[in-house]
Design a protein around this motif. Structure first.
Motif, short mmCIF file in Angstrom:
data_model
loop_
_atom_site.label_atom_id
_atom_site.label_comp_id
_atom_site.label_asym_id
_atom_site.label_seq_id
_atom_site.Cartn_x
_atom_site.Cartn_y
_atom_site.Cartn_z
N GLN A 137 0.82 -1.22 0.00
CA GLN A 137 0.00 0.00 0.00
C GLN A 137 0.85 1.27 0.00
O GLN A 137 0.34 2.37 0.23
N ALA A 138 2.15 1.12 -0.31
CA ALA A 138 3.05 2.28 -0.30
C ALA A 138 2.64 3.34 -1.31
O ALA A 138 2.90 4.54 -1.11
N LEU A 139 1.98 2.93 -2.40
CA LEU A 139 1.61 3.88 -3.45
C LEU A 139 0.62 4.92 -2.95
O LEU A 139 0.56 6.02 -3.49
N THR A 140 -0.15 4.57 -1.95
CA THR A 140 -1.15 5.52 -1.42
C THR A 140 -0.90 5.86 0.05
O THR A 140 -1.77 6.40 0.72
N ALA A 141 0.30 5.54 0.53
CA ALA A 141 0.59 5.73 1.95
C ALA A 141 0.64 7.20 2.34
O ALA A 141 1.02 8.07 1.56
N THR A 142 0.22 7.46 3.57
CA THR A 142 0.38 8.77 4.20
C THR A 142 1.25 8.56 5.44
O THR A 142 1.44 7.42 5.88
N PRO A 143 1.81 9.63 6.02
CA PRO A 143 2.57 9.45 7.26
C PRO A 143 1.77 8.74 8.35
O PRO A 143 2.30 7.92 9.09
N GLU A 144 0.46 9.01 8.39
CA GLU A 144 -0.40 8.39 9.40
C GLU A 144 -0.56 6.89 9.16
O GLU A 144 -0.45 6.07 10.07
N SER A 145 -0.81 6.53 7.89
CA SER A 145 -1.00 5.11 7.58
C SER A 145 0.30 4.33 7.76
O SER A 145 0.29 3.20 8.25
N SER A 146 1.42 4.93 7.40
CA SER A 146 2.72 4.28 7.59
C SER A 146 3.01 4.07 9.07
O SER A 146 3.51 3.03 9.48
N GLY A 147 2.65 5.09 9.86
CA GLY A 147 2.85 4.99 11.30
C GLY A 147 2.05 3.85 11.92
O GLY A 147 2.54 3.14 12.80
N LYS A 148 0.82 3.68 11.43
CA LYS A 148 -0.02 2.59 11.96
C LYS A 148 0.55 1.23 11.60
O LYS A 148 0.51 0.29 12.41
N LYS A 149 1.07 1.11 10.40
CA LYS A 149 1.69 -0.16 9.98
C LYS A 149 2.88 -0.50 10.87
O LYS A 149 3.09 -1.66 11.24
N PHE A 150 3.68 0.52 11.19
CA PHE A 150 4.84 0.29 12.04
C PHE A 150 4.38 -0.10 13.45
O PHE A 150 4.95 -0.98 14.09
N LEU A 151 3.34 0.56 13.90
CA LEU A 151 2.81 0.31 15.25
C LEU A 151 2.35 -1.14 15.41
O LEU A 151 2.52 -1.75 16.47
N THR A 152 1.80 -1.71 14.35
CA THR A 152 1.26 -3.08 14.43
C THR A 152 2.26 -4.16 14.03
O THR A 152 1.92 -5.34 14.00
N GLY A 153 3.49 -3.75 13.68
CA GLY A 153 4.51 -4.74 13.33
C GLY A 153 4.45 -5.21 11.90
O GLY A 153 5.10 -6.19 11.53
N ALA A 154 3.68 -4.51 11.05
CA ALA A 154 3.60 -4.88 9.63
C ALA A 154 4.73 -4.26 8.83
O ALA A 154 4.99 -4.64 7.69
N VAL A 155 5.39 -3.27 9.41
CA VAL A 155 6.51 -2.58 8.78
C VAL A 155 7.65 -2.50 9.79
O VAL A 155 7.42 -2.23 10.98
N ALA A 156 8.88 -2.74 9.30
CA ALA A 156 10.02 -2.85 10.23
C ALA A 156 10.74 -1.53 10.50
O ALA A 156 11.40 -1.40 11.53
N MET A 157 10.63 -0.54 9.59
CA MET A 157 11.32 0.73 9.76
C MET A 157 10.40 1.88 9.39
O MET A 157 9.61 1.76 8.44
N ASN A 158 10.51 2.99 10.13
CA ASN A 158 9.66 4.14 9.82
C ASN A 158 10.26 5.41 10.44
O ASN A 158 10.76 5.37 11.56
N PRO A 159 10.24 6.54 9.71
CA PRO A 159 10.72 7.80 10.29
C PRO A 159 9.77 8.29 11.37
O PRO A 159 8.59 7.93 11.37
#
Length: 430
Positions: A251-273
């Motif tokens: 879903q990176a094509l439509t990602a926002t800082p908020e959506s990326s942050g949620k993915k990191f929070l739930t362990g679906a993404v390993a790195m995030n600013p």
């Protein structure tokens, strides 16, 4: 505050089309770069959405300046964030631009081109050594000689990573990737070990990514973009490899800082600013993540992270240039930048300030943990975003990158098309 103000600045600058062809440098001689002479007279100082939270700070600062220079008077005006670029445009066209103006590099570029921003290399070059080299250079305009604003405060953000996800993939959680090649290799391993369940990155590459990868973004004259060279194509091809392996979030094509942050929070993404505010959020909402959080610098293959910078421009047509230059320097000198940095989460642009214990010593709190990490990286940071790169250009790049990741065109075709579109928009600016 700094991040949100910068975000709005970038959005607003898309509307900043200055009708200044008739302004030039003026016929009254007011645009001379000579700022010598007695510091006296009335000047106007304009900030950008700062009065609500920092009224006492700025009123005290102005009072101290007027005490130092008794023949001066500073009128402070603060404009709201919304419509700030339009306000500068209207003032510039109407000849009512304040003497000292709070700007970002993208806002100062059209003013410098119109002869309305004072060249500080000529008018105040003696102060250059007081600032970090990268900060002073951030208000230079491609294709023009000179520096057009005093650097004021800086910001950057560290990169968070989930140590437990690295460990599960057989990676050393204490040795996070630092270059793009290292992060690409780690991302493919994590995706492989988790059968594509965990992505390492959640966002498509931006112009700053191309800069941090070492891609030349523009030609030296500032007349054309150059990020479609072989190195740029290589970067996008690696992102395509990640996307296909689900090492880049689908879903990176439509990602926002908020959506990326949620993915990191739930362990679906390993790195995030992120920022210190995120750490507090992790502690509250995801204690397991908080216990396994790693903090590292932004990924860069150049050795220099990206910085965001605010500045103070002096109106080249000011009738009180000695006072305007003196005040802009006073606000941005080391002592006053340090006092401002202790009121809000920003960083001074003055040389040596980041060596202060405030930026080097941790006290066990999340706030200092992130502050120390960010301050260390800022000493050699660079503002990678070209000052001429508009919001429309960002959209063009993002759209072409998306087509490449989806396999609708090759990375080379995508970047060629993006450069062609951005060059066309650049010509419209000029």
């Amino acid at each position: 505050m700094p991040t949100s103000r910068r975000t709005f600045a970038v959005a607003a600058v898309a509307a900043l089309v200055l009708p200044l062809s008739a302004c030039g440098s003026g016929g009254d001689g007011g645009s001379s770069t000579d700022a010598s002479g007695k510091v006296e007279g009335d000047i106007t100082f304009q900030t950008w959405n700062l009065r609500a939270n920092f009224k006492d700070y700025f009123e005290g600062l102005i009072a101290d300046f007027e005490k130092k220079y008794p023949d001066t008077h500073v009128k402070w005006v603060d404009q709201p964030g919304e419509g700030y670029a339009d306000k500068i445009s209207a003032d510039a066209a109407g000849g009512t631009l304040p003497d000292v103006v709070n700007v970002s590099p993208d806002l100062v570029a059209p003013l410098a081109k119109a002869g309305l921003a004072l060249d500080l290399d000529k008018a105040a070059g003696q102060y250059e050594k007081e600032y970090l080299e990268g900060a002073w250079a951030s208000h230079r305009i491609p294709g023009m000689d000179g520096t057009y604003a005093f650097p004021w405060y800086l910001n950057t953000g560290p990169l968070f990573y989930n140590k437990s996800l690295f460990e599960k993939a057989g990676l050393d959680p204490e040795q996070p990737p630092r270059t793009y090649d290292e992060v690409f290799d780690a991302a493919l391993k994590i995706a492989d070990k988790t059968d594509g369940e965990v992505a390492t990155l959640a966002n498509v590459p931006t112009i700053e990514d191309f800069g941090r990868y070492g891609v030349p973004l523009m030609n030296k004259e500032g007349t054309a973009f150059a990020f479609n060279d072989a190195k740029g194509v290589q970067l996008l091809a690696r992102y395509k490899e990640l996307y296909d392996a689900k090492a880049l979030d689908p879903q990176a094509l439509t990602a926002t800082p908020e959506s990326s942050g949620k993915k990191f929070l739930t362990g679906a993404v390993a790195m995030n600013p992120g920022s210190a505010l995120d750490l507090a959020n992790f502690k509250k909402q995801a204690p397991n993540l908080y216990e396994n959080i790693g903090i590292t610098d932004q990924i860069t293959s150049t050795g220099h992270v990206n910085m965001y910078v605010m500045g103070l421009m002096v109106n080249a047509q000011s009738q009180r240039k000695p006072a305007a230059v003196a005040f802009a320097h006073y606000v941005t000198d080391a002592a006053h930048q340090m006092s401002f940095a202790k009121q809000v989460a920003i960083f001074p642009s003055t040389a040596g300030s980041l060596d202060d214990p405030y930026f080097t010593k941790e006290d066990g709190t999340d706030e200092t943990r992130v502050r120390v990490a960010a301050a260390k990286s800022l000493k050699t940071a660079v503002n990678y975003t070209p000052v001429l790169f508009s919001e429309q250009m960002k959209t063009e790049l993002r759209n072409e990158v998306a087509k490449a990741l989806q396999g609708k065109q090759s990375p080379k075709e995508a970047l060629d098309n993006a450069v062609k579109a951005c060059d066309r928009l650049l010509q419209q600016q000029g």
